[in-house]
Design a protein around this motif. Sequence first.
Motif, PDB file in Angstrom:
ATOM      1  N   ALA A  13       0.827  -1.206   0.000  1.00 20.55           N
ATOM      2  CA  ALA A  13       0.000   0.000   0.000  1.00 20.55           C
ATOM      3  C   ALA A  13       0.863   1.259   0.000  1.00 20.55           C
ATOM      4  N   SER A  14       1.923   1.255   0.784  1.00 19.88           N
ATOM      5  CA  SER A  14       2.791   2.431   0.882  1.00 19.88           C
ATOM      6  C   SER A  14       3.448   2.744  -0.452  1.00 19.88           C
ATOM      7  N   SER A  15       3.996   1.723  -1.102  1.00 22.46           N
ATOM      8  CA  SER A  15       4.666   1.942  -2.378  1.00 22.46           C
ATOM      9  C   SER A  15       3.666   2.371  -3.449  1.00 22.46           C
ATOM     10  N   ALA A  16       2.483   1.781  -3.430  1.00 21.78           N
ATOM     11  CA  ALA A  16       1.456   2.166  -4.407  1.00 21.78           C
ATOM     12  C   ALA A  16       1.068   3.627  -4.236  1.00 21.78           C
ATOM     13  N   TYR A  17       0.948   4.066  -2.981  1.00 19.32           N
ATOM     14  CA  TYR A  17       0.577   5.456  -2.723  1.00 19.32           C
ATOM     15  C   TYR A  17       1.646   6.408  -3.265  1.00 19.32           C
ATOM     16  N   LEU A  18       2.920   6.096  -3.009  1.00 20.28           N
ATOM     17  CA  LEU A  18       3.996   6.932  -3.534  1.00 20.28           C
ATOM     18  C   LEU A  18       3.988   6.930  -5.060  1.00 20.28           C
TER      19      LEU A  18
END
Length: 552
Positions: free
Chosen positions: A392-397
């Motif tokens: 989720a974190s990488s997708a958001y970035l």
Amino acid sequence: MKKIIAATIGNCVHVAGTMNFLNLAEKEGYETDFIGIALPIDTIIEKIKDLKPDVVGLSYRLTPEPLEEILDELKGKIEEENVSNITWIFGGTEPTAKVAEKTGIFTKIFYGTEDIDEVIGYLKGKDYIEEEYYPRDLISRIDSKYPYPILRHHLGLPTIEDTVEAIEKVAEAKVLDVISIAPDQNAQEHFFEIDKMDHRLDGAGGVPIRSEEDFRKLYNAAQRGNYPLLRCYSGTKNLIPFAKVLKSTIHNAWCAVPLYWYSDLDKRGPRHVLDAIIENQQVMKWHGDRNIPVEVNESHHWSLRDAHDAIGVATAYLAAYNAKKMGVKNYIAQFMFNVPAFMAPQMDLAKMLAKIELIESLEDKDFKVYRQARAGLASFPADLNQAKGQLASSAYLSMAIKPHIYHVVGYCEAHHAANAEDIIESCKIVRGVVRNEFLGTVDMTKDLVVQKRKEELIEDAYIILDAIKSLDYNSKDPLSDPKVLAKAVEVGILDTPHFRGNPAAKGELSTRLINGALYPYDNIERRVLSEEERIGRILYNNRIYDKKTAVI
């Protein structure tokens, strides 16, 4: 511009779903207006007369029984007040939606279980129900959803049967737009020479595809649900014959081929560097001639081997440049975040923005760039709950670069190969991120630290590219000349710490992660090297005169 107004009715005060819908509608070009919470029917009719909307959206998410009388009143008012020319839509829970169904008022009813694709499809004037509503080529699929990215995930289990079953499940789940078939290494290298396979390794790293019929089975498995497109890696040997097979069997959505790799550099193929470059260019041209999109999966291979960020940016440009020179019309630029795994998000984003600026400087009427973002595999921890957070974190970035394609990496990959259930769950996590992203977010690309680092990387990348050009000023086009490109590796302009001891490369580069970014490093002097200094040393040591650095 069509106008949509929306409200909740009865005594319902749950507005989140309605506001999300209006936000999506606004991004699709509608004029929108939220007119109120728990409005009486008479007030809604008055608002319609005043605002003259094309579409009226009503929402009710409480106990269904009172809704029957409210909608009976609405039906009478529609006839009495002559507002039947309005398009009425309804959103609620499954029980309230069933009540709305019975009235015959609404042309579209949302039950609360719909994926964002269906909502976007409705706003674009489509209902994603039948096969013909799912575009069957990559560019049409992108155009049908952008600015919302289409999703891709790789899939390749140890047997054909298991892979077929998994594709069927994923297609029926309607969470994925592109399935990337991951063949095992035996298939990638020896598809046309089965006698050379080491069958002890069958199924290692992917599905053991051994015939064109195997490919057709996988394609047929995807002909259901939301009809995901299929694509497959280019292989590491006999690339053009393999490309022909992929086109005729799975209608390969796009080609992925490197510029330098699957060669002596990574030991994944038998080719020398020069031969690999020549053959890879031929593969680009073959697909370009047939108007098949091409991804040159190049830049992240350097970064995965700890080449510093400027090399990652320069090779991203080289990859796109060569694709354009080979006649590719639609180019898929992959941006792999989290490489190396502990890179700072600010520095990561800066590197991607530098790549984008250089790559998209090549765009013209005959060369269109599509952005594809993904997380780096090594960034996923083996703890599955933490891995979901990383996904989720990488997708958001990644959403900061507004990708056309998001390559979902299964959260479980550090623990086990993704099966159908893992893929579906991973895609739903990313879809949740995308849904929230489009509610409105801070523009991280405008961060001053990000912008400063981006400009530094662009400047350094040009130093690298100019150095490559200086290797042969007599070449008509050194940046696409295979001999010049091969020499860039030979002398160390393009290098990685992982090449140490590899006779096919220089292997002298050292790099170090400092403040979240990767720089060239002098281990003797214990300091970061500027790119100009690094390149200057290489050109001097190889007695190459360079007009920019003038080192001799």
